[in-house]
Design a protein around this motif. Sequence first.
Motif, mmCIF file in Angstrom:
data_model
loop_
_atom_site.group_PDB
_atom_site.id
_atom_site.type_symbol
_atom_site.label_atom_id
_atom_site.label_comp_id
_atom_site.label_asym_id
_atom_site.label_seq_id
_atom_site.Cartn_x
_atom_site.Cartn_y
_atom_site.Cartn_z
ATOM 1 N N GLN A 9 82.207 53.216 39.563
ATOM 2 C CA GLN A 9 81.281 52.327 40.259
ATOM 3 C C GLN A 9 80.013 52.139 39.430
ATOM 4 O O GLN A 9 79.527 51.015 39.288
ATOM 5 C CB GLN A 9 80.939 52.877 41.641
ATOM 6 N N ALA A 10 79.477 53.222 38.894
ATOM 7 C CA ALA A 10 78.254 53.122 38.094
ATOM 8 C C ALA A 10 78.488 52.282 36.837
ATOM 9 O O ALA A 10 77.652 51.438 36.483
ATOM 10 C CB ALA A 10 77.760 54.520 37.724
ATOM 11 N N LEU A 11 79.621 52.489 36.186
ATOM 12 C CA LEU A 11 79.920 51.724 34.983
ATOM 13 C C LEU A 11 80.087 50.242 35.306
ATOM 14 O O LEU A 11 79.553 49.379 34.597
ATOM 15 C CB LEU A 11 81.179 52.265 34.295
ATOM 16 N N LEU A 12 80.795 49.939 36.380
ATOM 17 C CA LEU A 12 80.959 48.542 36.778
ATOM 18 C C LEU A 12 79.601 47.929 37.129
ATOM 19 O O LEU A 12 79.318 46.780 36.764
ATOM 20 C CB LEU A 12 81.927 48.414 37.961
ATOM 21 N N GLY A 13 78.756 48.679 37.797
ATOM 22 C CA GLY A 13 77.415 48.188 38.105
ATOM 23 C C GLY A 13 76.616 47.885 36.851
ATOM 24 O O GLY A 13 75.947 46.850 36.754
ATOM 25 N N SER A 56 72.522 40.979 40.893
ATOM 26 C CA SER A 56 72.404 41.496 42.264
ATOM 27 C C SER A 56 73.554 42.431 42.606
ATOM 28 O O SER A 56 73.345 43.516 43.163
ATOM 29 C CB SER A 56 72.354 40.344 43.265
ATOM 30 N N LEU A 57 74.775 42.008 42.274
ATOM 31 C CA LEU A 57 75.940 42.859 42.555
ATOM 32 C C LEU A 57 75.904 44.129 41.717
ATOM 33 O O LEU A 57 76.237 45.216 42.206
ATOM 34 C CB LEU A 57 77.237 42.085 42.297
ATOM 35 N N GLY A 58 75.498 44.005 40.468
ATOM 36 C CA GLY A 58 75.412 45.174 39.595
ATOM 37 C C GLY A 58 74.416 46.199 40.101
ATOM 38 O O GLY A 58 74.706 47.398 40.175
ATOM 39 N N VAL A 59 73.239 45.727 40.468
ATOM 40 C CA VAL A 59 72.212 46.630 40.996
ATOM 41 C C VAL A 59 72.686 47.255 42.309
ATOM 42 O O VAL A 59 72.480 48.452 42.542
ATOM 43 C CB VAL A 59 70.866 45.886 41.169
ATOM 44 N N ALA A 60 73.338 46.470 43.134
ATOM 45 C CA ALA A 60 73.869 47.026 44.389
ATOM 46 C C ALA A 60 74.884 48.125 44.101
ATOM 47 O O ALA A 60 74.856 49.182 44.747
ATOM 48 C CB ALA A 60 74.495 45.918 45.235
ATOM 49 N N ALA A 121 86.890 47.091 41.037
ATOM 50 C CA ALA A 121 85.901 47.016 42.112
ATOM 51 C C ALA A 121 86.428 47.678 43.388
ATOM 52 O O ALA A 121 85.698 48.411 44.065
ATOM 53 C CB ALA A 121 85.528 45.559 42.383
ATOM 54 N N LEU A 122 87.683 47.424 43.704
ATOM 55 C CA LEU A 122 88.264 48.000 44.921
ATOM 56 C C LEU A 122 88.423 49.508 44.813
ATOM 57 O O LEU A 122 88.126 50.244 45.762
ATOM 58 C CB LEU A 122 89.615 47.343 45.206
ATOM 59 N N ALA A 123 88.894 49.980 43.657
ATOM 60 C CA ALA A 123 89.144 51.415 43.489
ATOM 61 C C ALA A 123 87.846 52.213 43.391
ATOM 62 O O ALA A 123 87.718 53.280 44.007
ATOM 63 C CB ALA A 123 90.001 51.649 42.246
#
Length: 141
Positions: A9-13, A56-60, A121-123
């Motif tokens: 999640q952090a990497l995707l963000g 916005s999505l990344g920061v979230a 994103a889902l995983a």
Amino acid sequence: MTIIRNAGQALLGAVLTFAGITHLTVARDEFQAQVPGWFPIDADFVVLASGVVEISLGVALLTVWRQPARGVLGLIVAGFFVVIFPGNVAQWLEHKDGFGLDTDTKRLVRLFFQPLLVLWALAATDAIGTVRRRLRSRVGA
């Protein structure tokens, strides 16, 4: 598993935040290659707006860690990847160069990576687990 999920999640963000920033700065022209020629809105506006959404999505993703909000966020991010997919298809069909994708073969191969972003994103957010838990709690209520 939690450590891997959190790292994912952090990497995707971080990836989304960085990509969004490049939409607004150094890669605006490159991203315009992904805006379909038939799309009725100015390509530069689309690139800027999608950059703001990505930031916005990344920061979230970097700040939202509690369920069920985390899972809902994962669904939104996955949905974003689905919504922008036609741009990737258009880049291939319209033979537009961008990001080193200077052949139809390279552009076609890239299309197969978009579903991986959806799965990521889902995983990483346990979005599917969140939906299942929510449905079970409604059925049991």
